[in-house]
Design an enzyme around this catalytic site. Structure first.
Site, PDB file in Angstrom:
ATOM      1  N   TYR A  70       0.853  -1.186   0.000  1.00 52.10           N
ATOM      2  CA  TYR A  70       0.000   0.000   0.000  1.00 52.10           C
ATOM      3  C   TYR A  70       0.892   1.240   0.000  1.00 52.10           C
ATOM      4  CZ  TYR A  70      -3.784  -3.234   1.375  1.00 52.10           C
ATOM      5  OH  TYR A  70      -4.690  -4.263   1.434  1.00 52.10           O
ATOM      6  N   PHE A 215     -13.233  -4.940   1.504  1.00 52.81           N
ATOM      7  CA  PHE A 215     -14.281  -4.249   0.738  1.00 52.81           C
ATOM      8  C   PHE A 215     -15.613  -4.302   1.491  1.00 52.81           C
ATOM      9  CE2 PHE A 215     -15.882  -3.530  -3.865  1.00 52.81           C
ATOM     10  CZ  PHE A 215     -15.310  -2.268  -3.900  1.00 52.81           C
ATOM     11  N   PRO A 216     -15.604  -4.105   2.832  1.00 52.70           N
ATOM     12  CA  PRO A 216     -16.827  -4.341   3.620  1.00 52.70           C
ATOM     13  C   PRO A 216     -17.972  -3.401   3.277  1.00 52.70           C
ATOM     14  CG  PRO A 216     -15.142  -3.288   4.976  1.00 52.70           C
ATOM     15  CD  PRO A 216     -14.473  -3.670   3.685  1.00 52.70           C
ATOM     16  N   GLY A 220     -17.983   2.434  -0.708  1.00 52.43           N
ATOM     17  CA  GLY A 220     -19.095   3.345  -0.481  1.00 52.43           C
ATOM     18  C   GLY A 220     -20.332   3.021  -1.306  1.00 52.43           C
TER      19      GLY A 220
HETATM   20  N1  LIG Z   1      -6.595  -8.640   0.853  1.00 51.81           N
HETATM   21  C1  LIG Z   1      -6.857  -7.918  -0.199  1.00 51.81           C
HETATM   22  O1  LIG Z   1      -6.598  -8.305  -1.334  1.00 51.81           O
HETATM   23  C2  LIG Z   1      -7.482  -6.569  -0.007  1.00 51.81           C
HETATM   24  C3  LIG Z   1      -8.018  -5.881  -1.114  1.00 51.81           C
HETATM   25  C4  LIG Z   1      -8.603  -4.630  -0.885  1.00 51.81           C
HETATM   26  C5  LIG Z   1      -8.660  -4.115   0.402  1.00 51.81           C
HETATM   27  N2  LIG Z   1      -8.116  -4.801   1.448  1.00 51.81           N
HETATM   28  C6  LIG Z   1      -8.173  -4.296   2.841  1.00 51.81           C
HETATM   29  O2  LIG Z   1      -9.519  -4.065   3.172  1.00 51.81           O
HETATM   30  C7  LIG Z   1      -9.692  -2.728   3.648  1.00 51.81           C
HETATM   31  C8  LIG Z   1     -11.072  -2.240   3.260  1.00 51.81           C
HETATM   32  O3  LIG Z   1     -11.272  -2.384   1.864  1.00 51.81           O
HETATM   33  P1  LIG Z   1     -11.605  -1.173   0.895  1.00 51.81           P
HETATM   34  O4  LIG Z   1     -10.968   0.084   1.416  1.00 51.81           O
HETATM   35  O5  LIG Z   1     -11.290  -1.603  -0.467  1.00 51.81           O
HETATM   36  O6  LIG Z   1     -13.160  -1.089   0.951  1.00 51.81           O
HETATM   37  P2  LIG Z   1     -14.244  -0.416   1.917  1.00 51.81           P
HETATM   38  O7  LIG Z   1     -13.688  -0.225   3.283  1.00 51.81           O
HETATM   39  O8  LIG Z   1     -15.456  -1.224   1.761  1.00 51.81           O
HETATM   40  O9  LIG Z   1     -14.501   0.962   1.211  1.00 51.81           O
HETATM   41  C9  LIG Z   1     -13.687   2.076   1.378  1.00 51.81           C
HETATM   42  C10 LIG Z   1     -14.281   3.157   0.510  1.00 51.81           C
HETATM   43  O10 LIG Z   1     -15.567   3.510   1.004  1.00 51.81           O
HETATM   44  C11 LIG Z   1     -15.573   4.878   1.359  1.00 51.81           C
HETATM   45  N3  LIG Z   1     -16.189   4.984   2.685  1.00 51.81           N
HETATM   46  C12 LIG Z   1     -15.666   4.600   3.850  1.00 51.81           C
HETATM   47  N4  LIG Z   1     -16.513   4.842   4.870  1.00 51.81           N
HETATM   48  C13 LIG Z   1     -17.613   5.408   4.312  1.00 51.81           C
HETATM   49  C14 LIG Z   1     -18.827   5.889   4.825  1.00 51.81           C
HETATM   50  N5  LIG Z   1     -19.088   5.846   6.144  1.00 51.81           N
HETATM   51  N6  LIG Z   1     -19.738   6.404   3.965  1.00 51.81           N
HETATM   52  C15 LIG Z   1     -19.486   6.451   2.645  1.00 51.81           C
HETATM   53  N7  LIG Z   1     -18.342   6.022   2.089  1.00 51.81           N
HETATM   54  C16 LIG Z   1     -17.406   5.491   2.916  1.00 51.81           C
HETATM   55  C17 LIG Z   1     -14.137   5.333   1.383  1.00 51.81           C
HETATM   56  O11 LIG Z   1     -14.031   6.668   0.943  1.00 51.81           O
HETATM   57  P3  LIG Z   1     -13.512   7.820   1.954  1.00 51.81           P
HETATM   58  O12 LIG Z   1     -12.017   7.685   2.015  1.00 51.81           O
HETATM   59  O13 LIG Z   1     -13.976   9.059   1.281  1.00 51.81           O
HETATM   60  O14 LIG Z   1     -14.171   7.573   3.268  1.00 51.81           O
HETATM   61  C18 LIG Z   1     -13.461   4.391   0.419  1.00 51.81           C
HETATM   62  O15 LIG Z   1     -13.578   4.883  -0.898  1.00 51.81           O
HETATM   63  C19 LIG Z   1      -8.526  -1.968   2.993  1.00 51.81           C
HETATM   64  O16 LIG Z   1      -8.223  -0.796   3.689  1.00 51.81           O
HETATM   65  C20 LIG Z   1      -7.437  -2.996   3.066  1.00 51.81           C
HETATM   66  O17 LIG Z   1      -6.847  -2.980   4.360  1.00 51.81           O
HETATM   67  C21 LIG Z   1      -7.541  -6.019   1.239  1.00 51.81           C
END
Ligand SMILES: NC(=O)c1ccc[n+]([C@@H]2O[C@H](COP(=O)([O-])OP(=O)(O)OC[C@H]3O[C@@H](n4cnc5c(N)ncnc54)[C@H](OP(=O)(O)O)[C@@H]3O)[C@@H](O)[C@H]2O)c1
Length: 290
Positions: A70, A215-216, A220
């Site tokens: 990252y 991607f929980p 968004g």
């Molecule tokens: N193992 C793997 O291959 C893998 C792949 C992807 C991710 N991950 C891990 O999983 C974590 C979470 O995944 P992710 O970041 O892809 O997905 P996510 O947490 O589902 O979504 C994050 C996105 O949603 C937005 N968001 C967050 N809180 C919000 C809210 N309360 N209301 C509206 N929008 C909101 C964020 O924008 P803002 O910044 O504007 O809040 C960001 O664009 C990552 O940080 C990483 O640690 C692992």
């Protein structure tokens, strides 16, 4: 005066003991979104990134997920800047096994000497003597799995890694991995709208392996106005993102959601989801809504 639950809402998500000996609050924080666009380079506002991390911990987050890739390294270094020396109860999970050659570009590399180098770099960037949870970010199809997990098992024996996890695997791959090393966690794509890995979740639950759903809140998407959760959220006085997280917390005691965000406002909103208890009928409605 605020109660503990008000000041540390993440405590309400309950705990899970990684590997049976490393307890974390189930609702954590994913630090991938703290970097530049395409998970590449520095964030636009590094001060806000530091504030997000500190606020998450203030709110009771004891589990932070990151990866060497990252940035690369930007997320790990920001965690160190914001939080080192770490609180005793803070567990930082990192990952290795994906190379970066530009924004949005990710390629697996599981050669043992690379995994060893990346572990050493993560130790240095995080400023720790031992990594709490080291996850193989992707299985490299070009390298025997025994070489990849064998190296992580060696690093564990050497005391550089406490626990080993895997990421984006099938049930069969997880079973194979467990024959090569003790695996305490699996991190796969899973959210209310994408439940392709139900079978993996059921296996993890039966074996008491943590399932870290990435991607929980689906970038968004689950939270967007007019999206699948919007109407139900309004009825409950919660936001759609909070419902998506509350649904995950309710779905299985082994799920450790790690919502990612680059803003303090969203980290506060997301962690407050730990305080939402869904009734059986609400859970069923949500399960059918997306
Ligand atoms: N193992 C793997 O291959 C893998 C792949 C992807 C991710 N991950 C891990 O999983 C974590 C979470 O995944 P992710 O970041 O892809 O997905 P996510 O947490 O589902 O979504 C994050 C996105 O949603 C937005 N968001 C967050 N809180 C919000 C809210 N309360 N209301 C509206 N929008 C909101 C964020 O924008 P803002 O910044 O504007 O809040 C960001 O664009 C990552 O940080 C990483 O640690 C692992």
């Amino acid at each position: 005066m605020s109660t503990d639950v008000e000041s540390r809402p993440a405590d309400a998500s309950g705990t899970f003991a990684l590997g049976g000996d490393l307890p974390v609050n189930r609702l954590g924080y994913g630090a991938m979104r703290l970097t530049g666009a395409g998970v590449w380079g520095d964030p636009r506002d590094p001060d806000e990134a530091v504030r997000v991390l500190r606020r998450a911990v203030e709110l009771g987050v004891t589990f932070i997920d990151t990866a060497d890739s990252y940035g690369p390294f930007v997320s790990e270094q920001l965690i160190r800047t914001a939080l080192h020396p770490y609180a005793d109860d803070l567990v930082i999970a990192t990952k290795g096994g994906l190379t970066r050659s530009g924004p949005g570009e990710w390629r697996p590399l599981g050669r043992p000497e690379y995994l060893r180098q990346q572990t050493e770099l993560s130790l240095r960037h995080l400023g720790v003597d031992r990594i709490d949870l080291y996850q193989l970010h992707r299985i490299d199809p070009q390298v025997p799995l025994t070489d990849q997990l064998g190296e992580l098992a060696l690093l564990r024996e050497e005391g550089k890694i406490r626990h080993i996890g895997v990421s984006q695997v099938s049930v069969a791959q997880l079973k194979e991995a467990r024959e090569l090393a003790p695996i305490v966690s699996v991190q796969n794509l899973y959210n209310l709208a994408n439940r392709a890995d139900e079978e993996l979740l059921e296996y993890a639950e039966a074996e008491n392996i943590a399932f870290i759903p990435w991607f929980p809140i689906a970038t968004g998407e689950l939270a967007r106005p007019g999206g699948p959760l919007d109407a139900i959220a309004a009825e409950h006085g919660a936001t759609p993102a909070q419902l998506a997280l509350a649904w995950l917390l309710r779905r299985s005691p082994v799920l450790l959601p790690i919502p990612g965000t680059s803003t303090v406002a969203h980290v506060e909103e997301n962690i407050a989801a730990a305080g939402i208890t869904l009734s059986d009928s609400e859970f069923e409605t949500l399960s059918g809504a997306a």
